[in-house]
Design a protein around this motif. Structure first.
Motif, PDB file in Angstrom:
ATOM      1  N   TYR A 215       0.820  -1.218   0.000  1.00  0.00           N
ATOM      2  CA  TYR A 215       0.000   0.000   0.000  1.00  0.00           C
ATOM      3  C   TYR A 215       0.853   1.267   0.000  1.00  0.00           C
ATOM      4  N   SER A 216       2.054   1.194   0.552  1.00  0.00           N
ATOM      5  CA  SER A 216       2.914   2.375   0.589  1.00  0.00           C
ATOM      6  C   SER A 216       3.366   2.787  -0.803  1.00  0.00           C
ATOM      7  N   TYR A 217       3.231   1.880  -1.787  1.00  0.00           N
ATOM      8  CA  TYR A 217       3.650   2.191  -3.158  1.00  0.00           C
ATOM      9  C   TYR A 217       2.471   2.259  -4.138  1.00  0.00           C
ATOM     10  N   LEU A 218       1.241   2.344  -3.605  1.00  0.00           N
ATOM     11  CA  LEU A 218       0.055   2.480  -4.451  1.00  0.00           C
ATOM     12  C   LEU A 218      -0.420   3.926  -4.466  1.00  0.00           C
ATOM     13  N   HIS A 219      -0.793   4.418  -5.636  1.00  0.00           N
ATOM     14  CA  HIS A 219      -1.372   5.755  -5.735  1.00  0.00           C
ATOM     15  C   HIS A 219      -2.857   5.701  -5.368  1.00  0.00           C
ATOM     16  N   VAL A 220      -3.261   6.611  -4.486  1.00  0.00           N
ATOM     17  CA  VAL A 220      -4.672   6.704  -4.112  1.00  0.00           C
ATOM     18  C   VAL A 220      -5.482   7.160  -5.323  1.00  0.00           C
ATOM     19  N   GLY A 221      -6.604   6.488  -5.531  1.00  0.00           N
ATOM     20  CA  GLY A 221      -7.470   6.811  -6.659  1.00  0.00           C
ATOM     21  C   GLY A 221      -7.174   5.980  -7.887  1.00  0.00           C
ATOM     22  N   ASN A 222      -6.008   5.342  -7.905  1.00  0.00           N
ATOM     23  CA  ASN A 222      -5.635   4.482  -9.027  1.00  0.00           C
ATOM     24  C   ASN A 222      -5.517   3.038  -8.544  1.00  0.00           C
ATOM     25  N   GLY A 223      -4.540   2.785  -7.720  1.00  0.00           N
ATOM     26  CA  GLY A 223      -4.381   1.427  -7.201  1.00  0.00           C
ATOM     27  C   GLY A 223      -5.085   1.202  -5.889  1.00  0.00           C
ATOM     28  N   LEU A 224      -5.504   2.315  -5.239  1.00  0.00           N
ATOM     29  CA  LEU A 224      -6.052   2.211  -3.888  1.00  0.00           C
ATOM     30  C   LEU A 224      -7.141   3.253  -3.676  1.00  0.00           C
ATOM     31  N   ALA A 225      -8.230   2.818  -3.023  1.00  0.00           N
ATOM     32  CA  ALA A 225      -9.321   3.743  -2.715  1.00  0.00           C
ATOM     33  C   ALA A 225      -8.912   4.705  -1.600  1.00  0.00           C
ATOM     34  N   ARG A 226      -9.458   5.902  -1.624  1.00  0.00           N
ATOM     35  CA  ARG A 226      -9.133   6.899  -0.614  1.00  0.00           C
ATOM     36  C   ARG A 226      -9.572   6.410   0.776  1.00  0.00           C
ATOM     37  N   GLY A 227      -8.722   6.676   1.792  1.00  0.00           N
ATOM     38  CA  GLY A 227      -9.064   6.309   3.155  1.00  0.00           C
ATOM     39  C   GLY A 227      -8.472   4.990   3.620  1.00  0.00           C
ATOM     40  N   PHE A 228      -7.790   4.295   2.721  1.00  0.00           N
ATOM     41  CA  PHE A 228      -7.250   2.977   3.092  1.00  0.00           C
ATOM     42  C   PHE A 228      -5.720   2.930   3.058  1.00  0.00           C
TER      43      PHE A 228
ATOM     44  N   VAL B 130     -10.493  -3.684   2.088  1.00  0.00           N
ATOM     45  CA  VAL B 130      -9.370  -2.791   2.413  1.00  0.00           C
ATOM     46  C   VAL B 130      -9.020  -1.879   1.234  1.00  0.00           C
ATOM     47  N   GLY B 131      -9.959  -1.643   0.330  1.00  0.00           N
ATOM     48  CA  GLY B 131      -9.826  -0.588  -0.658  1.00  0.00           C
ATOM     49  C   GLY B 131      -8.869  -0.835  -1.811  1.00  0.00           C
ATOM     50  N   LEU B 132      -8.453  -2.068  -2.024  1.00  0.00           N
ATOM     51  CA  LEU B 132      -7.523  -2.331  -3.122  1.00  0.00           C
ATOM     52  C   LEU B 132      -8.245  -2.235  -4.466  1.00  0.00           C
ATOM     53  N   LEU B 133      -7.689  -1.460  -5.397  1.00  0.00           N
ATOM     54  CA  LEU B 133      -8.272  -1.287  -6.720  1.00  0.00           C
ATOM     55  C   LEU B 133      -7.452  -1.946  -7.824  1.00  0.00           C
ATOM     56  N   ALA B 134      -6.168  -2.167  -7.567  1.00  0.00           N
ATOM     57  CA  ALA B 134      -5.269  -2.674  -8.605  1.00  0.00           C
ATOM     58  C   ALA B 134      -5.674  -4.070  -9.045  1.00  0.00           C
TER      59      ALA B 134
ATOM     60  N   MET C 125       6.542   3.640  -6.165  1.00  0.00           N
ATOM     61  CA  MET C 125       7.912   3.210  -5.919  1.00  0.00           C
ATOM     62  C   MET C 125       8.863   4.136  -6.680  1.00  0.00           C
ATOM     63  N   PRO C 126       9.975   4.566  -6.067  1.00  0.00           N
ATOM     64  CA  PRO C 126      10.913   5.436  -6.789  1.00  0.00           C
ATOM     65  C   PRO C 126      11.292   4.850  -8.144  1.00  0.00           C
ATOM     66  N   GLU C 127      11.305   5.704  -9.152  1.00  0.00           N
ATOM     67  CA  GLU C 127      11.566   5.252 -10.512  1.00  0.00           C
ATOM     68  C   GLU C 127      12.905   4.537 -10.635  1.00  0.00           C
TER      69      GLU C 127
END
Length: 520
Positions: A375-388, A409-413, A426-428
């Motif tokens: 989750y620390s490497y997921l963008h909110v609104g793309n890979g992850l729902a807001r609030g999770f 738990v809000g996973l969208l990916a 994740m850093p490029e």
């Protein structure tokens, strides 16, 4: 002479001769004779070495961890029998308070007697003031004697060192606090009453023990029927940090030299013997190499052997860490997976996130720590729902599936997507590098095949192939020119370096002939 005819017996173990196996054979004999495991002591300077012997003994003899209570580091043994409580050890708060009182920023050491994994972290950092104080105590010399031979003395005038040393001593006494070295000294004060008795004691890697640690060994020996001490004076490369090889060489009693190396090939063995012959005051010993002939190469750069690095295990060694900077850059640019300074070439959190995503793709459960890594490497609104983002709903020990994460738990990916298109935060640099590593066919969930290390940090290790830089520091040149001991230190260091290989040795041309070691 049989072992029973003398309390002390030395076992000299040249590189790869199976010293640990030899010691376990002795333990096997004792167990067969009916000696209780708690009457056997096995002491090493590092937890890594002590635990390796303990794990092998458990597997071999069908024992439990509780049976081998005295298989541990010397520091851990002394702590256990010193009467010091864990909360009396110098803490970060103690160090901060001492630093505030002295207006000097102490670089502190770990207080946990079981925290030290290997010699590179167990030994004092002699570049620091605390390292100087610790070294004096380990060597059993005065702080002034240590200061007079200290390479960092130009940074600190003697009155300042004397002041800091007295403040440190007074602080520990006034607060009833204890440091790593106190574990040894406090034990020695009470050893007659508190040290348990043993049938047989084993002391491993004896050439690396300091004079203070030898006093501990003597105190344990006084309560033991037999003491078997194993090591190799030719590999005594920690004198700069207090190691006292003379105490090992001067032990009374009989000795044995293990005569067959199962690691070092013929060609490398011949080179190693040439180096060892330069060491003065060494214990003469003869051992034969393994059957493979091996090969010694002479190379000018890491770039010239990048293709070779694609197969087998590798140790890339230098006397000083900064000498490896160019090699690390070349290896990273080539997309090779490696570790350096006991750390992999990318942070563990990054690797955990990738491994956890692949587990979800394989319909396997992951735990809460793995969820948070992803989750620390997921963008909110793309890979992850807001609030999770924090995944607070999942405890560390919880096991969840991909469906659980999507539902609760809000996973969208989409779990069909590869990690590098999912973990977009994740850093490029990490993403590009690790994709190149995987394209080379490397498994980033396993330990890297390639390790970059100082020679001192790699002691005890081995690999199919070794690249050895022949550059030496200016300080080593100066010390080698000044004394026979300094010369011996260099010979022993490069002896250890060349004998890490099981197949091929690559000798790297030095940057400067004046600051290099002539291997042949």
């Amino acid at each position: 002479m049989s072992l029973s005819e003398s309390k002390y017996f030395r076992i000299f173990g040249p590189p790869g001769t199976g010293k640990t196996t030899r010691l376990l054979n002795e333990i096997d004999d004792l167990v067969m004779q009916g000696v209780q495991p708690n009457k056997i002591g096995f002491f090493a300077f590092t937890r890594k070495a002590a635990n390796e012997a303990k794990d092998r003994a458990i597997t071999r003899f069908g024992l439990d961890h509780e049976d081998l209570v005295h298989f541990r580091t010397l520091h851990s043994f002394c702590f256990r029998h010193s009467g010091i409580n864990f909360d009396q050890l110098m803490s970060k708060e103690n160090w901060r308070e001492l630093s505030d009182q002295t207006d000097f920023n102490f670089t502190w050491e770990p207080g946990d007697p079981d925290a030290v994994e290997n010699l590179s972290t167990a030994l004092p950092d002699v570049r620091t003031v605390l390292g100087l104080i610790t070294m004096a105590r380990l060597k059993q010399i005065t702080i002034r004697q240590a200061y007079d031979n200290w390479e960092e003395a130009y940074k600190y005038p003697w009155p300042q060192i004397l002041y800091l040393w007295k403040c440190y001593e007074d602080y520990r006494k006034s607060t009833r606090s204890f440091d790593f070295t106190d574990m040894l000294t406090v034990f020695l004060e009470q050893a007659d009453q508190l040290c348990p008795s043993f049938h047989t004691v084993f002391v491993d890697e004896a050439q690396d023990l300091s004079r203070l640690q030898w006093r501990v060994v003597q105190a344990i020996a006084d309560k033991s029927d037999r003491v078997i001490v194993a090591g190799d004076d030719d590999q005594a490369i920690f004198r700069w940090a207090g190691a006292d090889v003379d105490s090992f060489l001067e032990l009374p009693g009989a000795s044995e030299t293990l005569s067959k190396s199962w690691r070092v090939p013929v060609a490398v063995h011949a080179l190693a013997e040439t180096i060892a012959s330069r060491i003065s005051d060494r214990y003469p010993k003869t051992y034969t190499p393994q059957e493979g002939y091996g090969k010694v190469h002479y190379v000018h750069s890491i770039r010239s052997i990048l293709d070779d690095l694609e197969e087998g295990t590798w140790l890339i060694l230098a006397q000083c860490a900064y000498m490896l900077d160019d090699a690390e850059e070349e290896i990273r640019t080539a997309g090779l997976f490696y570790e350096m300074k006991n750390r992999k070439s990318v942070p563990e959190k990054v690797l955990m996130a990738i491994a956890a995503w692949k587990k979800l793709q394989a319909d396997k459960d992951i735990d809460g720590k793995e969820v948070r890594a992803i989750y620390s490497y997921l963008h909110v609104g793309n890979g992850l729902a807001r609030g999770f983002k924090a995944a607070a709903q999942v405890e560390d020990d919880d096991l969840v599936t991909y469906e659980d994460l999507v539902r609760n738990v809000g996973l969208l990916a989409d779990h069909a997507e590869p990690w590098h298109t999912v973990l977009t935060k994740m850093p490029e640099a990490h993403r590009v590098y690790l994709r190149a590593v995987e394209n080379r066919g490397e498994n980033i969930s396993e330990r890297p095949r390639i390790t970059l290390s100082t020679i001192h940090g790699a002691k005890g290790g081995e690999a199919d192939n070794v690249v050895l830089y022949t550059d030496i520091s200016y300080a080593s040149v100066r010390e080698s020119n000044a004394s026979q001991e300094g010369d011996n230190d260099l010979h022993r260091t490069f002896y250890v370096g060349v004998t890490r290989t099981k197949q091929q040795l690559f000798l790297m041309s030095p940057q400067s002939v004046k600051e290099s070691y002539l291997v042949e």
